[in-house]
Design an enzyme around this catalytic site. Structure first.
Site, mmCIF file in Angstrom:
data_model
loop_
_atom_site.group_PDB
_atom_site.id
_atom_site.type_symbol
_atom_site.label_atom_id
_atom_site.label_comp_id
_atom_site.label_asym_id
_atom_site.label_seq_id
_atom_site.Cartn_x
_atom_site.Cartn_y
_atom_site.Cartn_z
ATOM 1 N N TYR A 228 37.387 41.230 46.027
ATOM 2 C CA TYR A 228 38.054 42.514 46.245
ATOM 3 C C TYR A 228 37.682 43.215 47.555
ATOM 4 O O TYR A 228 38.215 44.276 47.859
ATOM 5 C CB TYR A 228 37.836 43.470 45.061
ATOM 6 C CG TYR A 228 36.394 43.784 44.724
ATOM 7 C CD1 TYR A 228 35.687 44.765 45.398
ATOM 8 C CD2 TYR A 228 35.747 43.098 43.696
ATOM 9 C CE1 TYR A 228 34.376 45.054 45.078
ATOM 10 C CE2 TYR A 228 34.435 43.374 43.373
ATOM 11 C CZ TYR A 228 33.747 44.354 44.062
ATOM 12 O OH TYR A 228 32.448 44.641 43.742
ATOM 13 N N HIS B 282 28.704 44.752 42.537
ATOM 14 C CA HIS B 282 28.479 45.864 41.597
ATOM 15 C C HIS B 282 27.258 45.596 40.711
ATOM 16 O O HIS B 282 26.398 46.453 40.532
ATOM 17 C CB HIS B 282 29.737 46.045 40.747
ATOM 18 C CG HIS B 282 29.602 47.043 39.645
ATOM 19 N ND1 HIS B 282 29.488 48.396 39.875
ATOM 20 C CD2 HIS B 282 29.546 46.878 38.291
ATOM 21 C CE1 HIS B 282 29.369 49.037 38.717
ATOM 22 N NE2 HIS B 282 29.402 48.144 37.738
ATOM 23 N N ARG C 264 27.910 50.296 49.176
ATOM 24 C CA ARG C 264 27.073 49.372 48.387
ATOM 25 C C ARG C 264 27.127 48.002 49.050
ATOM 26 O O ARG C 264 28.220 47.468 49.255
ATOM 27 C CB ARG C 264 27.596 49.383 46.942
ATOM 28 C CG ARG C 264 27.541 48.094 46.205
ATOM 29 C CD ARG C 264 27.846 48.261 44.733
ATOM 30 N NE ARG C 264 29.249 48.371 44.359
ATOM 31 C CZ ARG C 264 30.155 47.397 44.404
ATOM 32 N NH1 ARG C 264 29.820 46.210 44.848
ATOM 33 N NH2 ARG C 264 31.400 47.600 44.013
#
Ligand code: TPP
Length: 345
Positions: A271, A262, A258
């Site tokens: 992260y 998110h 991705r």
């Protein structure tokens, strides 16, 4: 039994793969991927402009989704997508206007009339079943839908899509186990983009490949390069054939990445490193497919330019259309929650 995509496509070369899928379908795949990316980028822009509250999109995962969609019969096979499946929906036949109406939560949004969160797809004309926000709930639903198709004597297959995080839920176990025991005509399609929001794969499961989980249920498991739409198309086509032949479910893992956070509420810098994201962009499925098209003599700069112009017009039209469309009437808030009695004659 676990196989890799390489084994699944045996010794077929790229040329043979291109021949198998055909130039027309390959060009259609590319067009959908470019359109999806452009729509996706515009959705982030209108969100950052404050025109829509929230987006959750597909960037990076277009090849996996278009490859899978092309192996299905839209309107015949039953589809249970997840929130990242915008390219899948486009490839099945949801229009750019419909996708933008959804993001703008307008009354005309065919998914829920602007009631659900964006990207919770539902479209009766394409046999796309509505899903819930808890991840993985569509997996037992898919087993049920496949059982219903069988009881009705249909030859449709059920296609169910989710991320690798969803395979760590109880719903995954129950749904896949039930489908395996009854040998239902269902395809479990996992898009492994390596993260469940901020949690990397190694912290959510002790197996390296999601496809390895198939062995525990006694079903076929296949891992495929999710950046290669032709390989995904072939693997999903084989799973469709198996399902139709009564050979039961298949668990497919399309390994992908991705590119964006998110959702529009996430900050992925906390992260994962920029380096990692940049590295993965080197296998961006759009230029990868474009290179193959050029190599096969199917594409050139003039065609690319024409496509980019066409796509820009479509995205502008969809955005303008959805922006001016009216919101749902608050008086209709309970519509779609319950079956409505037919009007008395
Ligand atoms: C049962 C449940 N737990 C947690 C959440 C919060 N949540 C929403 S999306 C998501 C990540 C799911 O990751 P994955 O299945 O890998 O799909 P991805 O978003 O990476 O495509 C989580 C944890 C949820 N919606 N439902």
């Amino acid at each position: 039994m676990l196989r890799t995509a390489k084994e699944a496509t045996a010794s077929k070369s790229v040329d043979v793969a291109l021949e198998a899928i055909g130039a027309e379908r390959l060009l259609a795949m590319y067009r959908i991927m470019v359109l999806s990316r452009a729509l996706d980028e515009r959705m982030w822009i209108v969100q950052r402009q404050g025109k829509v509250p929230f987006v959750i999109t597909a960037q990076g995962q277009e090849a996996a989704q278009v490859g899978a969609a092309m192996a299905l019969r839209p309107g015949h096979d039953v589809v249970l997508p997840y929130y990242r499946d915008m390219t899948l929906m486009l490839a099945l036949g949801m229009t750019p206007r419909e996708l933008m109406l959804n993001v703008f939560s307008r009354a005309e949004d065919p998914n829920s009339g602007g009631r659900q969160m964006p990207a919770h797809f539902s479209l009766p004309r394409l046999r796309v079943l509505t899903g819930s926000s808890p991840v993985g709930t569509q997996i037992p639903h898919a087993a049920g839908a496949a059982l219903a198709s069988r009881l009705r004597g249909e030859d449709s297959v059920t296609f169910c899509s989710f991320g690798e995080g969803a395979t760590s839920t109880g719903d995954f176990h129950e749904g896949v186990n039930f489908a395996a025991v009854l040998q239902l005509p269902v395809i479990f399609f996992c898009q492994n983009n390596r993260y469940a929001i901020s949690v990397p794969q190694r912290r959510q499961m002790a197996v390296e490949s999601v496809a390895a989980r198939a062995a525990a249920y006694g079903i076929e498991g296949v891992s495929v390069d999710g950046q290669d739409p032709v390989a995904v198309y072939q693997v999903v086509s084989q799973a469709v054939e198996r399902a139709r032949a009564g050979a039961g479910p298949t668990l497919i893992e399309a390994v992908t990445y991705r590119y964006v956070p998110h959702t529009s509420d996430d900050d992925d810098r906390v992260y994962r490193s920029r380096d990692e994201v940049d590295q993965s962009r080197r296998r961006d499925p759009i230029p990868l497919l474009r290179d193959r098209l050029v190599e096969a003599g199917l594409w050139d700069d003039a065609r690319e330019q024409a496509l980019r112009e066409e796509v820009a017009r479509i995205v502008d039209d969809a955005t303008a259309y959805a922006e001016q469309a009216p919101p749902p009437d608050p008086a209709t808030v309970a519509r779609h929650l319950f079956a409505e009695p037919a009007a008395e004659s």
